[in-house]
Design a protein around this motif. Structure first.
Motif, PDB file in Angstrom:
ATOM      1  N   VAL A 148       5.959  -2.893   2.619  1.00  0.00           N
ATOM      2  CA  VAL A 148       5.955  -4.081   3.483  1.00  0.00           C
ATOM      3  C   VAL A 148       7.390  -4.500   3.792  1.00  0.00           C
ATOM      4  N   MET A 195      -6.990   9.187   3.303  1.00  0.00           N
ATOM      5  CA  MET A 195      -6.531   8.523   4.527  1.00  0.00           C
ATOM      6  C   MET A 195      -5.022   8.239   4.467  1.00  0.00           C
ATOM      7  N   LEU A 215       2.185   2.359  11.455  1.00  0.00           N
ATOM      8  CA  LEU A 215       1.258   3.310  10.830  1.00  0.00           C
ATOM      9  C   LEU A 215       1.395   3.257   9.308  1.00  0.00           C
ATOM     10  N   LEU A 255      -2.138   9.200   7.151  1.00  0.00           N
ATOM     11  CA  LEU A 255      -1.314   8.159   7.788  1.00  0.00           C
ATOM     12  C   LEU A 255       0.169   8.465   7.635  1.00  0.00           C
ATOM     13  N   LEU A 306       2.163   0.709   7.580  1.00  0.00           N
ATOM     14  CA  LEU A 306       1.613  -0.574   7.081  1.00  0.00           C
ATOM     15  C   LEU A 306       0.085  -0.556   6.981  1.00  0.00           C
ATOM     16  N   THR A 307      -0.544   0.483   7.571  1.00  0.00           N
ATOM     17  CA  THR A 307      -2.011   0.556   7.535  1.00  0.00           C
ATOM     18  C   THR A 307      -2.486   0.900   6.123  1.00  0.00           C
ATOM     19  N   GLY A 308      -3.691   0.444   5.793  1.00  0.00           N
ATOM     20  CA  GLY A 308      -4.224   0.707   4.457  1.00  0.00           C
ATOM     21  C   GLY A 308      -3.807  -0.381   3.496  1.00  0.00           C
ATOM     22  N   GLU A 309      -3.489  -0.015   2.268  1.00  0.00           N
ATOM     23  CA  GLU A 309      -3.052  -1.010   1.290  1.00  0.00           C
ATOM     24  C   GLU A 309      -1.638  -0.712   0.832  1.00  0.00           C
ATOM     25  N   PRO A 310      -0.655  -1.180   1.613  1.00  0.00           N
ATOM     26  CA  PRO A 310       0.727  -0.823   1.302  1.00  0.00           C
ATOM     27  C   PRO A 310       1.280  -1.603   0.102  1.00  0.00           C
ATOM     28  N   SER A 311       2.310  -1.031  -0.528  1.00  0.00           N
ATOM     29  CA  SER A 311       2.966  -1.720  -1.643  1.00  0.00           C
ATOM     30  C   SER A 311       3.952  -2.733  -1.072  1.00  0.00           C
ATOM     31  N   TRP A 312       4.488  -3.599  -1.956  1.00  0.00           N
ATOM     32  CA  TRP A 312       5.483  -4.582  -1.505  1.00  0.00           C
ATOM     33  C   TRP A 312       6.689  -3.881  -0.902  1.00  0.00           C
TER      34      TRP A 312
END
Lengths: 140, 79
Positions: B58, B1, B47, B5, B49-55
């Motif tokens: 972000v 995914m 888009l 993305l 930022l979707t999922g599990e983004p790193s610092w």
């Protein structure tokens, strides 16, 4: 006995898996809405640009619709964040979640303000045009 | 995914570049073109930022959104 049943029916790992799946689905829906909005707006910009004639107002309308798509996608992603708080295990993850949720909430707020302003501007232009046409019709 | 993305975010950025060029040519309004580009860049940032983004992701998304807000406010003031 009751405690044993509750552990068997909904163990922590099962809850984690279920919530994780829901978060993925909700976030994917949000991302899909944002991407579809971008594709739609891109197509409309090209179409209006090629056709020409009164492009300024048309471009504003397309931006307004794109903003609505973004706001809707953000709502979905915020829903995913809320779901994720149910299973966030460490402080690092909670911190990250808070940062992302803060960004999304702030953006949602600004987007809705922008949408309201754009809509007001389109209304103003429409009224101005109607006022311009009326005296001409009266004098004729 | 995540790969899909990233691809979607990249495509959205490309859409923004082309759409802002179209607005610039058709309406001859650089401010409107810039506003359109910033809208698409915001969509690309969301888009990412979707999922599990790193610092880092972000922080980058927050920076893009802050710059976007600053430029939009500047454009409105100079109108």
């Amino acid at each position: 006995m009751n405690l044993f049943l509750s552990v068997e029916v909904l163990s922590e790992s099962t809850l984690r898996d279920v919530v994780d799946l829901m978060v993925r689905l909700v976030e994917a829906a949000g991302a899909l809405i944002i991407f579809l909005g971008a594709v739609w707006a891109f197509g409309r910009f090209l179409l209006v640009g090629v056709r020409g004639g009164g492009v300024g107002r048309e471009f504003n309308k397309i931006r307004l619709s794109l903003g609505r798509f973004l706001a809707l996608g953000l709502e979905f992603q915020l829903a995913g964040d809320v779901l994720r708080t149910a299973i966030a295990p460490s402080f690092t993850e909670i911190g990250q979640l808070a940062a992302i949720a803060a960004i999304r909430t702030a953006l949602n707020y600004f987007l809705s303000r922008e949408i309201a302003e754009e809509r007001a501007e389109i209304e103003r232009e429409r009224h101005k045009e109607a006022d311009d046409i009326r005296p001409r019709a009266e004098s004729a | 995914m995540t790969a899909a993305l990233h691809l979607a975010a990249l495509a959205t950025t490309a859409f923004g570049l082309v759409a802002s060029a179209v607005v610039l040519v058709a309406a001859r309004r650089p401010r409107a073109a810039l506003a359109v580009l910033l809208d698409f860049l915001t969509a690309a940032g969301l888009l990412r930022l979707t999922g599990e983004p790193s610092w880092d992701a972000v922080a980058a998304a927050a920076a893009v959104i802050a710059v976007r807000k600053l430029v939009t406010a500047g454009l409105r003031l100079s109108r």
